[in-house]
Design an enzyme around this catalytic site. Sequence first.
Site, PDB file in Angstrom:
ATOM      1  N   ALA A  55      -0.213   5.230   4.211  1.00  0.00           N
ATOM      2  CA  ALA A  55       0.447   5.013   5.505  1.00  0.00           C
ATOM      3  C   ALA A  55      -0.561   4.828   6.643  1.00  0.00           C
ATOM      4  O   ALA A  55      -0.257   4.152   7.641  1.00  0.00           O
ATOM      5  CB  ALA A  55       1.377   6.188   5.808  1.00  0.00           C
ATOM      6  N   LYS A 101     -11.552   1.783  16.864  1.00  0.00           N
ATOM      7  CA  LYS A 101     -11.686   1.487  15.422  1.00  0.00           C
ATOM      8  C   LYS A 101     -11.004   0.161  15.094  1.00  0.00           C
ATOM      9  O   LYS A 101     -11.556  -0.666  14.366  1.00  0.00           O
ATOM     10  CB  LYS A 101     -11.085   2.620  14.579  1.00  0.00           C
ATOM     11  CG  LYS A 101     -11.217   2.342  13.090  1.00  0.00           C
ATOM     12  CD  LYS A 101     -10.637   3.413  12.190  1.00  0.00           C
ATOM     13  CE  LYS A 101     -10.770   2.988  10.723  1.00  0.00           C
ATOM     14  NZ  LYS A 101     -10.057   3.850   9.783  1.00  0.00           N
ATOM     15  N   ASP A 127      -7.919  -3.795  -0.360  1.00  0.00           N
ATOM     16  CA  ASP A 127      -8.707  -2.853  -1.144  1.00  0.00           C
ATOM     17  C   ASP A 127      -9.993  -2.623  -0.372  1.00  0.00           C
ATOM     18  O   ASP A 127     -10.638  -3.578   0.081  1.00  0.00           O
ATOM     19  CB  ASP A 127      -8.984  -3.345  -2.565  1.00  0.00           C
ATOM     20  CG  ASP A 127      -9.353  -2.158  -3.460  1.00  0.00           C
ATOM     21  OD1 ASP A 127      -8.459  -1.342  -3.738  1.00  0.00           O
ATOM     22  OD2 ASP A 127     -10.529  -2.045  -3.849  1.00  0.00           O
ATOM     23  N   PHE A 143      -8.668   8.665   8.962  1.00  0.00           N
ATOM     24  CA  PHE A 143      -8.311   9.129   7.619  1.00  0.00           C
ATOM     25  C   PHE A 143      -9.524   8.942   6.703  1.00  0.00           C
ATOM     26  O   PHE A 143     -10.552   8.400   7.125  1.00  0.00           O
ATOM     27  CB  PHE A 143      -7.076   8.383   7.080  1.00  0.00           C
ATOM     28  CG  PHE A 143      -7.324   6.936   6.743  1.00  0.00           C
ATOM     29  CD1 PHE A 143      -7.292   5.962   7.726  1.00  0.00           C
ATOM     30  CD2 PHE A 143      -7.583   6.537   5.431  1.00  0.00           C
ATOM     31  CE1 PHE A 143      -7.522   4.623   7.415  1.00  0.00           C
ATOM     32  CE2 PHE A 143      -7.801   5.200   5.101  1.00  0.00           C
ATOM     33  CZ  PHE A 143      -7.780   4.243   6.110  1.00  0.00           C
ATOM     34  N   GLY A 144      -9.381   9.362   5.465  1.00  0.00           N
ATOM     35  CA  GLY A 144     -10.429   9.132   4.470  1.00  0.00           C
ATOM     36  C   GLY A 144     -11.800   9.602   4.945  1.00  0.00           C
ATOM     37  O   GLY A 144     -11.979  10.748   5.373  1.00  0.00           O
ATOM     38  N   THR A 180       0.833  -1.211   0.000  1.00  0.00           N
ATOM     39  CA  THR A 180       0.000   0.000   0.000  1.00  0.00           C
ATOM     40  C   THR A 180       0.858   1.248   0.000  1.00  0.00           C
ATOM     41  O   THR A 180       1.994   1.232   0.496  1.00  0.00           O
ATOM     42  CB  THR A 180      -0.925   0.033   1.235  1.00  0.00           C
ATOM     43  OG1 THR A 180      -1.814   1.141   1.130  1.00  0.00           O
ATOM     44  CG2 THR A 180      -0.147   0.150   2.531  1.00  0.00           C
ATOM     45  N   ARG A 240     -11.222  -3.470   8.324  1.00  0.00           N
ATOM     46  CA  ARG A 240      -9.833  -3.927   8.178  1.00  0.00           C
ATOM     47  C   ARG A 240      -9.502  -4.951   9.280  1.00  0.00           C
ATOM     48  O   ARG A 240      -8.888  -5.981   9.017  1.00  0.00           O
ATOM     49  CB  ARG A 240      -8.923  -2.691   8.276  1.00  0.00           C
ATOM     50  CG  ARG A 240      -7.483  -2.895   7.908  1.00  0.00           C
ATOM     51  CD  ARG A 240      -6.819  -1.584   7.509  1.00  0.00           C
ATOM     52  NE  ARG A 240      -7.354  -1.107   6.252  1.00  0.00           N
ATOM     53  CZ  ARG A 240      -8.137  -0.024   6.129  1.00  0.00           C
ATOM     54  NH1 ARG A 240      -8.432   0.726   7.171  1.00  0.00           N
ATOM     55  NH2 ARG A 240      -8.629   0.295   4.953  1.00  0.00           N
TER      56      ARG A 240
HETATM   57  P1  ITT Z   1      -3.561   1.683  -1.654  1.00  0.00           P
HETATM   58  O1  ITT Z   1      -4.355   1.341  -2.900  1.00  0.00           O
HETATM   59  O2  ITT Z   1      -2.172   2.112  -1.955  1.00  0.00           O
HETATM   60  O3  ITT Z   1      -3.647   0.598  -0.612  1.00  0.00           O
HETATM   61  P2  ITT Z   1      -5.647   3.626  -1.222  1.00  0.00           P
HETATM   62  O4  ITT Z   1      -5.936   4.590  -0.129  1.00  0.00           O
HETATM   63  O5  ITT Z   1      -5.725   4.152  -2.635  1.00  0.00           O
HETATM   64  O6  ITT Z   1      -4.220   2.982  -0.949  1.00  0.00           O
HETATM   65  P3  ITT Z   1      -7.877   1.890  -1.824  1.00  0.00           P
HETATM   66  O7  ITT Z   1      -7.663   1.904  -3.291  1.00  0.00           O
HETATM   67  O8  ITT Z   1      -8.223   0.599  -1.155  1.00  0.00           O
HETATM   68  O9  ITT Z   1      -6.576   2.381  -1.062  1.00  0.00           O
HETATM   69  O10 ITT Z   1      -8.950   2.997  -1.477  1.00  0.00           O
HETATM   70  C1  ITT Z   1      -9.512   2.989  -0.227  1.00  0.00           C
HETATM   71  C2  ITT Z   1     -10.177   4.328   0.033  1.00  0.00           C
HETATM   72  O11 ITT Z   1     -11.378   4.071   0.783  1.00  0.00           O
HETATM   73  C3  ITT Z   1      -9.300   5.182   0.940  1.00  0.00           C
HETATM   74  O12 ITT Z   1      -8.479   6.048   0.188  1.00  0.00           O
HETATM   75  C4  ITT Z   1     -10.345   5.898   1.767  1.00  0.00           C
HETATM   76  O13 ITT Z   1     -10.836   6.995   1.053  1.00  0.00           O
HETATM   77  C5  ITT Z   1     -11.447   4.876   1.916  1.00  0.00           C
HETATM   78  N1  ITT Z   1     -11.244   4.056   3.116  1.00  0.00           N
HETATM   79  C6  ITT Z   1     -10.880   2.748   3.186  1.00  0.00           C
HETATM   80  N2  ITT Z   1     -10.743   2.351   4.455  1.00  0.00           N
HETATM   81  C7  ITT Z   1     -11.022   3.430   5.209  1.00  0.00           C
HETATM   82  C8  ITT Z   1     -11.041   3.668   6.594  1.00  0.00           C
HETATM   83  O14 ITT Z   1     -10.683   2.727   7.460  1.00  0.00           O
HETATM   84  N3  ITT Z   1     -11.369   4.878   7.022  1.00  0.00           N
HETATM   85  C9  ITT Z   1     -11.699   5.859   6.166  1.00  0.00           C
HETATM   86  N4  ITT Z   1     -11.698   5.747   4.841  1.00  0.00           N
HETATM   87  C10 ITT Z   1     -11.363   4.526   4.357  1.00  0.00           C
END
Ligand code: ITT
Length: 198
Positions: free
Chosen positions: A11, A177, A70, A154-155, A8, A183
Amino acid sequence: MHRLVFATSNAHKTEEVAAILGKAWQVEDLRTHPGVTLDEETGETFEDNAIIKAVSGSRQLPGVLVLADDSGLQVDALGGAPGVRSARYAGENATAADNRAKLIQELNKKAMYRRFNGRFHCCMVLARDGQVLETTHGSVEGIILPYEVGEGGFGYDPLFVPLGFTDTFGVLPPETKNQLSHRARALAAMKTQLKALA
Ligand code: ITT
């Protein structure tokens, strides 16, 4: 100590996986292996994309256990969006803040829903030398708020309230969490196999 490369560039994901697996595991990611380039995520499902990352990563790291995740957020009122497009919902180079703003905008178009149900979903794939060894899934159900609460995680974390709680993942401590997240659940399902292969 067992070694694992987590394929990934996120981070935050690595931090969570390292915390969930605990001290017995040395979790490296692509920051430690900058020469590894993952194939493009062209799949239509979380599983397709997790396989693409695990297989392409492990081909470039002979003999090493490689894990890929993913994941994304699915909102029922939006037909499961942002789903597999969670990382690029607001466009190819979107930031997490852009993606949250886009989601809030889409939720506001659906104001007739008084409550947005959905879930975070995660597919984890373990591979070695380009071969898939294990695939697991995990989800956490919750409600999605059309506004942000908290700055942790995050996200989409500031928008997501897991079922049974009144705070978002942006407010709840990481320990909480990491006990109930998509996850954590996908990794729990992977643990026996991980130990057996390490
Ligand atoms: P990698 O592909 O390099 O692993 P990525 O962030 O692009 O990193 P994904 O393609 O799996 O990973 O996209 C997952 C997205 O979904 C991530 O960027 C977040 O926006 C959201 N996401 C996934 N798990 C999350 C979490 O635990 N909390 C908040 N948002 C999450």
